[in-house]
Design an enzyme around this catalytic site. Structure first.
Site, PDB file in Angstrom:
ATOM      1  CG  ASP A  94       6.879  -9.001  -3.512  1.00  0.00           C
ATOM      2  OD1 ASP A  94       6.156  -9.111  -4.521  1.00  0.00           O
ATOM      3  OD2 ASP A  94       6.425  -8.876  -2.364  1.00  0.00           O
ATOM      4  CD  GLU A 153       5.328  -2.633  -3.224  1.00  0.00           C
ATOM      5  OE1 GLU A 153       5.598  -3.801  -3.509  1.00  0.00           O
ATOM      6  OE2 GLU A 153       4.177  -2.186  -3.292  1.00  0.00           O
ATOM      7  CD  GLU A 181       5.297 -13.592  -3.002  1.00  0.00           C
ATOM      8  OE1 GLU A 181       5.484 -14.266  -1.953  1.00  0.00           O
ATOM      9  OE2 GLU A 181       4.518 -13.960  -3.892  1.00  0.00           O
ATOM     10  CG  HIS A 219      -2.574 -13.811  -4.174  1.00  0.00           C
ATOM     11  ND1 HIS A 219      -1.214 -13.921  -4.285  1.00  0.00           N
ATOM     12  CD2 HIS A 219      -2.815 -12.520  -3.866  1.00  0.00           C
ATOM     13  CE1 HIS A 219      -0.661 -12.740  -4.066  1.00  0.00           C
ATOM     14  NE2 HIS A 219      -1.601 -11.874  -3.803  1.00  0.00           N
ATOM     15  NE  ARG A 237       4.120 -20.143  -5.868  1.00  0.00           N
ATOM     16  CZ  ARG A 237       3.637 -19.510  -6.924  1.00  0.00           C
ATOM     17  NH1 ARG A 237       3.131 -18.308  -6.804  1.00  0.00           N
ATOM     18  NH2 ARG A 237       3.650 -20.079  -8.111  1.00  0.00           N
ATOM     19  CG  HIS A 252      -5.091 -15.063  -7.566  1.00  0.00           C
ATOM     20  ND1 HIS A 252      -4.405 -15.953  -8.354  1.00  0.00           N
ATOM     21  CD2 HIS A 252      -4.297 -13.978  -7.441  1.00  0.00           C
ATOM     22  CE1 HIS A 252      -3.232 -15.419  -8.692  1.00  0.00           C
ATOM     23  NE2 HIS A 252      -3.145 -14.204  -8.151  1.00  0.00           N
TER      24      HIS A 252
END
Ligand code: UD1
Ligand code: UDP
Length: 377
Positions: free
Chosen positions: A102, A124, A138, A217, A219, A250
């Site tokens: 994604d 996936e 995503e 991580h 967003r 990250h």
């Protein structure tokens, strides 16, 4: 079979998890190179974090678009990836383009394939929260790839059902398991045979301790969410003297800033650089609890018998929650502290969560996917 009779499968990879999850497929295509040509293109949406797994799996990309820039915006990644991929696809003219998951690279790979009227295989496929802003971006990236794809490699029956609910034709959906389990088992074997190198001093610092492994991580958690996550970790580190946190941070600057500001310098919190996949798997195996918002880590930890606390309000991977490997604790400070405290105090609950079978795959996904690719006309 003559060389020009081979099917050409172009694999497009952008970030760390795509490299880990596509590596088993690239290696399987290589094993059957009598049937396939298999060029690999990396956008390098990630750089260091992508190069780590590529080196581990011995994958040398045929094309490297090298698009990453520090603090890049979604639009910058999209624009650079689209332009670079257009050139590669024009040159290679593959029969099938493979994308995974994604990310913006996956979305751009699928869109480029569509512009060139080339078939898309989506690994996936079918993970959904139904919330367009979580995970962001995503959820919509994955929906858009699903709209374009011709072959949907769904990891689970839940994912297949989500695709059917959106009107995707059943014969184009294949439940294969998630290739992350193939990668994990491959690496676990190597890690068991020869323990990987850890950052200097880390092994000594954690060897007799109860380790909580942290990654984060997303967003949608930037800002207050990350502050809350870090404050919760600090509160637990302050009150449980027999627990240490190991947190490979990250490289996104939106992550590093709050993490270093709130957690830096604490004697029981080890902030380290992103780990290569082999030491990361070793560390997961050495932990008693995994605290994460990562998609891949949610899928891997149950295979190693590790209870997972998921720091998100919703997840497109409900299988672990339903099976009992994982608990959703959100990104509020109090809920994370409460969830961790309960699990640290209750070893029976940890053992019960650890005992549940991993619902994401059996390690044979790549083989199934390549079998299907061999039949594509
Ligand atoms: C990306 C994906 C996300 C995936 C995650 C895996 C998108 C929009 N986001 O998020 O879906 O879950 O990767 O980790 O596709 N950086 C480095 N070196 C690296 C990697 C990143 O310095 O090797 C820094 C750079 O400053 C870069 C920033 O991190 O600009 C953000 O990278 P980006 O790929 O845009 O987003 P991620 O948050 O990593
Ligand atoms: N991982 C790694 N090193 C680390 C942290 C994670 O190799 O320091 C691996 C992890 O095992 C998993 C993948 O990276 O396979 C997950 O990547 P990430 O959390 O960045 O992305 P997501 O899966 O959330 O898209």
């Amino acid at each position: 079979m003559k060389k020009d009779m081979k099917k050409k499968i172009l694999t497009i990879i952008g970030t760390r998890p795509e490299a880990i999850k596509l590596a088993p497929v690239v290696l399987e295509l290589k094993r059957r190179q009598d049937l396939f040509n298999f060029p690999v293109c990396v956008t390098a949406q990630h750089r260091e974090m992508l190069d780590q797994p590529l080196a581990l799996f011995g994958i040398k990309p045929d094309y490297d678009l090298d698009i990453m820039s520090p603090g890049q915006t979604l639009a910058q990644v999209t624009a650079r990836a689209m332009e670079g991929l257009d050139n590669v696809v024009s040159q290679e003219k593959p029969d099938v383009i493979l994308v995974q998951g994604d990310t913006t690279t996956a979305f751009c790979g699928a869109l480029t394939a569509y512009y060139h009227q080339i078939k898309v295989g989506h690994l996936e496929a079918g993970l959904r929260t139904g919330n367009k802003y979580a995970p962001f971006p995503e959820e919509i990236n994955r929906c858009m790839v699903g709209r374009i794809a011709d072959l949907h490699f769904a990891p689970t029956e839940t994912a297949r059902q989500a695709l059917l609910d959106e009107g995707i034709a059943n014969p184009t959906i294949f439940v294969t398991g998630n290739t992350v389990i193939d990668a994990l088992l491959w690496v676990r074997e190597r890690v068991q045979a020869a323990p990987p190198e850890l950052p200097k001093g880390l092994f000594e610092a954690i060897k007799d301790q109860q380790v909580i492994l942290v990654t984060g991580h997303r967003r949608e958690s930037f800002g207050d969410g990350f502050d809350n996550i870090c404050l919760a970790i600090r509160a637990i580190a302050d009150s449980f003297m027999d627990v240490v946190f190991v947190y490979p941070v990250h490289l996104n600057p939106n992550v590093g800033e709050p993490v270093n500001r709130i957690l830096g310098g604490h004697p029981r919190i080890h902030l380290i650089e992103p780990l290569s996949y082999a030491p990361f798997v070793w560390l997961m195996n050495h932990s008693i609890i995994v605290l994460t918002d990562s998609g891949g880590v949610q899928e891997e930890a149950p295979s190693l018998g590790k209870p997972v606390l998921v720091m998100r309000e919703t997840t497109e991977r409900p299988e672990g929650i339903t099976a009992g490997n994982a608990l959703l604790v959100g990104i509020q400070r109090e809920r994370i502290v409460e969830g961790l405290t309960q699990l640290l105090r209750n070893s029976d609950q940890r053992a019960a969560m650890a005992a549940v079978n991993n619902p994401y795959g059996d390690g044979q996904a790549a083989q199934r996917i390549v079998d299907i690719l061999a039949k594509v006309r």
